[in-house]
Design an enzyme around this catalytic site. Structure first.
Site, short mmCIF file in Angstrom:
data_model
loop_
_atom_site.label_atom_id
_atom_site.label_comp_id
_atom_site.label_asym_id
_atom_site.label_seq_id
_atom_site.Cartn_x
_atom_site.Cartn_y
_atom_site.Cartn_z
N ARG A 475 0.82 -1.21 0.00
CA ARG A 475 0.00 0.00 0.00
C ARG A 475 0.86 1.26 0.00
NH1 ARG A 475 -5.49 -0.01 0.89
NH2 ARG A 475 -6.41 -2.04 1.33
N GLU A 508 -2.15 -8.59 3.59
CA GLU A 508 -3.60 -8.53 3.81
C GLU A 508 -4.25 -9.78 3.22
OE1 GLU A 508 -5.41 -4.93 2.48
OE2 GLU A 508 -3.71 -3.69 3.08
N GLU A 519 -10.19 -1.02 -5.63
CA GLU A 519 -9.45 -0.23 -4.66
C GLU A 519 -8.04 0.06 -5.16
OE1 GLU A 519 -8.35 -0.19 0.11
OE2 GLU A 519 -9.02 -2.04 -0.85
N ASP A 576 -12.27 7.09 -11.38
CA ASP A 576 -12.51 8.50 -11.07
C ASP A 576 -11.43 9.34 -11.74
OD1 ASP A 576 -13.75 10.71 -9.88
OD2 ASP A 576 -12.35 10.66 -8.20
N HIS A 787 -17.26 1.23 2.32
CA HIS A 787 -16.26 0.41 1.66
C HIS A 787 -16.42 0.69 0.16
CE1 HIS A 787 -15.13 -1.96 5.18
NE2 HIS A 787 -16.41 -2.11 5.46
N CYS A 789 -14.67 -0.06 -2.31
CA CYS A 789 -14.33 -1.16 -3.24
C CYS A 789 -15.50 -2.12 -3.42
CB CYS A 789 -13.09 -1.90 -2.77
SG CYS A 789 -13.19 -2.48 -1.07
#
Length: 821
Positions: A475, A508, A519, A576, A787, A789
């Protein structure tokens, strides 16, 4: 044909020099008109050529003008010898007028009906009818002594002979291969008179029913158009009938006619399209509505299913192919830019057989579809259109879109194009939603293909199969990790980019069923478009991003952005992203131009527009040169010469257009060439073999990537699912939707951004979005969370509607980035 055209010009010449003989003539181009200014013979010859070009009115000869009558046309052309008109083997405007007058005197139109039926049911007769080059009798009067009239004729002939070379030269210029020999004005005037008579309508319908089967056979088996290009006259004449859309024609006559028209060779269809493009909006719209009405009428009158496909309906297919002619006429008749194209990189041809070819599947996985033959013949593409005469949306047929089976249609498009018709070969008639289904099938087939190949390779090489495009990223290093991994894949095995994307965040747990990929896209874009990085500049007024020409980032970063956009389309994910439309036009092969600045650089566009419209002394008032200034990454001014020694070249009224064009080219193309080339390279790595470029226009590509700005929250409410104890009948849920519907447009967009990560709807509208509202505890002061995603909203069960509204507004207004999680 050329001799006939010279005869026609000679008629204009004699009308200008001798007149028609009618003392009450009102034709401003006739010497008999009282307001006409006399011309000498040379001026009349030049004027005659000009009148021919614009198809100006020709007077009917007055009976008192004997020399005019004999010199211009034979007696038989005006009044056929027999009262039953059996000697009429083709029609002219004058012949129809004579027959109509004859019938009106007797109050009996049977002779007119009989002749219309006979001529309009005979292809040879129609070809000869309403010709611009109608044969003209040129015999002199039978007299042994010259008269004053003979002397005038001699002088006129000498003048025409003297200007013969000029006429020939003018004719050579005007002999456009797309021009036809039909006098369109005469045809329209005749139809105006004929269609006012109910008795004639039935004759026209029956004649067309009798005529068209023979035409279809002639075109399919006898190549009649190649033998006689004037065969196109039949279609020109018939399509001028403004009643073709009426019920009398829709059941039999028009379907048969469309089937015949669809058999025309591409060259003939191109001529027809170019001809219509010059007729203006009203004519093309009538053609479009006629074919659309036939398609809709046929579709709603029949039932289609998986066995009985609309693709097999000959009427719908033929009408769609005819509609294509009107579609390109609308493009040609509007504003078009066939120049200013981006250079396309050609892939080197390889002699090596691919595995698809070895398996005999090369047709299914072949590269993008071939260019449309009519498009190639006309030399224009939809992407070349700046503004068509008719909006693209008007060519979409909703009734057809409801019944077309896109899985079957896709197979026809990719595999059986030679034997089966696919509506994707006429993408203008399909909605974005329908075309997106076709693109979805194409993407899934390619993903499936890559899985098969991976399985085969792993069996041969004894390796563990890897059927997905796996990205494992951290991340806090998402850009570096994604860049390194995707760069390695694109260099070592670019076909892996065609696999289904599977993202894993290091450390994760979780299976990527679409949410993790979404995401990943959101986080990558959030970091790449961060103004602090400097890859893109942001306009606060337009809220759009543009390539930073002075960016310090290497090309690989821009390639990554292009890859992300391509992967988003390929994996059916909305991003986006906020680019001006010129970015998508450039991706589809067009360079940016001055008009594109209105979207990407509106302030500059307004300044250049004022320069072009300035009515004073440009050089003194504006004091501009071909040297421009813009700022670099750090806000420092940079001077750039648009031409060599540009600071020494003032902008004047004579060169301001060149300045505007050059300035726009620099801002949209040359200054960002390095960045955009890398960006496009990444995009094409994923989409080059896709039918994307063939099926979609630039604005539709934006829709695929970014979604639609039209928000229908009623549709979203109907498709939303509930979890954690909520249902659509829960009081909190009823309060929630009442609150949402009471929001203004901007607040609704903020809510959508908060919940899904983007403020736009997917292709097909918000009804296609699967949103989940889950219970997140009882009454509390905590804000709602999301959330993004998974498009999930976590909503506490607030005690009252006012508290719900206050908490929700605070959450969506002050949320930063891509959701709250």
């Amino acid at each position: 044909m050329k001799i006939g055209l010279k005869h026609l010009i000679e008629r204009y010449f004699r009308q200008l020099t001798d007149g028609c003989g009618n003392g009450d003539c009102t034709n401003e181009f006739c010497a008999s008109c009282r307001d006409f200014r006399p011309l000498d013979n040379n001026a009349a010859a030049a004027k005659a050529l000009e009148l021919f070009k614009i198809n100006a009115k020709l007077c009917n000869p007055h009976p008192s003008k004997k020399d005019f009558l004999d010199g211009m046309m034979s007696e038989a052309d005006i009044c056929p010898a027999k009262e039953d008109f059996s000697d009429v083997n083709h029609l002219t405007e004058d012949t129809v007028s004579t027959i109509l007058g004859f019938c009106e005197e007797r109050g009996d139109y049977s002779a007119l009906i009989r002749i219309v039926g006979r001529i309009f049911s005979n292809s040879d007769a129609l070809i000869k009818s309403f010709r611009k080059d109608e044969p003209i009798a040129t015999e002199n009067l039978d007299s042994s002594e010259p008269t004053d009239v003979d002397e005038q004729e001699k002088q006129g002939s000498e003048s025409m002979a003297a200007s013969s070379a000029a006429l020939d030269e003018g004719l050579d210029e005007m002999m456009d291969p797309c021009e036809v020999t039909v006098d369109i004005g005469a045809v329209r005037r005749v139809y105006d008179r004929l269609l006012s008579l109910d008795q004639v309508e039935a004759a026209l319908v029956n004649a067309l029913i009798y005529l068209t089967p023979n035409m279809e056979l002639d075109l399919e088996y006898l190549d009649v158009y190649e033998t006689n290009p004037d065969y196109l006259n039949i279609f020109v004449i018939v399509l001028e009938n403004s009643n073709l859309h009426s019920p009398e024609y829709l059941e039999v006559a028009l379907p048969q006619f469309c089937k015949a028209m669809s058999k025309l060779p591409v060259a003939a269809l191109a001529r027809l399209s170019k001809l219509w493009s010059g007729y203006g909006l009203g004519h093309i719209r009538r053609m479009m509505e006629t074919f659309q009405q036939l398609i809709t009428f046929t579709v709603v009158s029949n039932e289609y299913d998986g066995e009985t496909l609309v693709n097999d309906d000959g009427t719908v297919v033929a009408a769609t192919q005819c509609l294509k002619v009107a579609f390109y006429a609308s493009i040609l008749g509007g504003d078009v830019d066939v120049e200013h194209n981006e250079e396309e990189e050609e892939d080197p041809e390889s002699d090596e057989l691919t595995l698809h070819e070895l398996l005999g599947e090369e047709r299914l996985y072949k590269k993008g579809p071939p260019a449309d033959p009519l498009e190639q013949e006309l030399g224009v593409r939809p992407v070349d259109s700046i503004r068509p005469l008719i909006p693209y949306e008007d060519f979409v047929n909703e009734s057809l879109n409801e019944v077309v089976e896109m899985d079957k249609d896709f197979t026809f498009f990719k595999v059986n194009a030679e034997t089966k018709f696919s509506f994707q070969s006429c993408p203008f008639i399909l909605s974005v939603i329908t075309k997106n289904q076709g693109l979805y099938y194409d993407n899934r087939i390619r993903m499936y293909s890559e899985r098969r190949l991976t399985a085969l390779y792993s069996m041969v090489q004894g390796q563990q199969p890897n059927p997905y495009l796996k990205l494992k990223v951290r991340r806090d290093h998402i850009i570096d990790d994604a860049l390194v991994r995707l760069e390695m894949i694109s260099m070592e095995n670019p076909s892996d980019l065609k696999k289904q994307l599977f993202v894993e965040f290091e450390g994760e747990q979780g299976v990527d069923e679409g949410g993790v990929s979404k995401e990943f896209f959101q986080l990558v874009l959030e970091e790449i478009f961060n103004p602090d990085i400097g890859m893109f500049s942001y306009d606060d007024d337009t809220k759009l991003f543009w390539f930073n020409s002075s960016s310090l980032e290497n090309e690989a970063q821009y390639t990554l952005v292009g890859l992300v956009l391509g992967l988003a389309i390929y994996n059916n994910c909305i991003l986006d992203v906020h680019f001006p439309m010129v970015v998508y036009r450039k991706l589809m092969g067009k360079k940016g131009n001055y008009l594109d600045l209105s979207d990407s650089h509106p302030s500059l566009y307004q300044s250049l527009k004022k320069l072009l419209e300035h009515v004073g002394n440009v050089e003194d008032d504006m004091m501009l040169t071909f040297q421009i200034s813009h700022t670099d990454l750090f806000g420092n001014p940079i001077l750039y010469d648009l031409k060599e020694q540009g600071d020494q070249i003032p902008i004047t009224e004579g060169n301001r257009q060149e300045f505007v064009v050059t300035y726009a080219d620099y801002m949209l193309n040359r200054s960002v060439e390095r960045q955009f080339r890398a960006f496009k390279k990444g995009f094409l790595m994923v989409t080059k073999e896709s039918p994307l470029k063939y099926l979609f226009r630039p604005e539709e590509v934006e829709l695929l990537i970014c979604g639609s700005r039209k928000l229908d929250f009623e549709a979203l409410e109907k498709t939303t699912e509930y979890d954690g104890g909520y249902s659509k009948d829960s009081q909190i849920i009823r309060d929630f939707w009442e609150t949402i519907h009471s929001f203004g447009e901007e607040q609704k967009r903020l809510f959508l951004q908060f919940t899904t990560g983007t403020d736009r709807a997917p292709v097909g509208g918000l009804g296609k979005l699967k949103m989940i509202i889950a219970k997140n505890g009882s009454d509390t002061d905590r804000l709602p969370t999301s959330h993004t995603c998974f498009n999930a909203l976590l909503l506490p069960e607030y005690a009252c509607k006012d508290k719900l509204r206050e908490r929700l507004l605070k959450a969506i207004t002050y949320a930063k980035g891509f959701g709250m999680l």
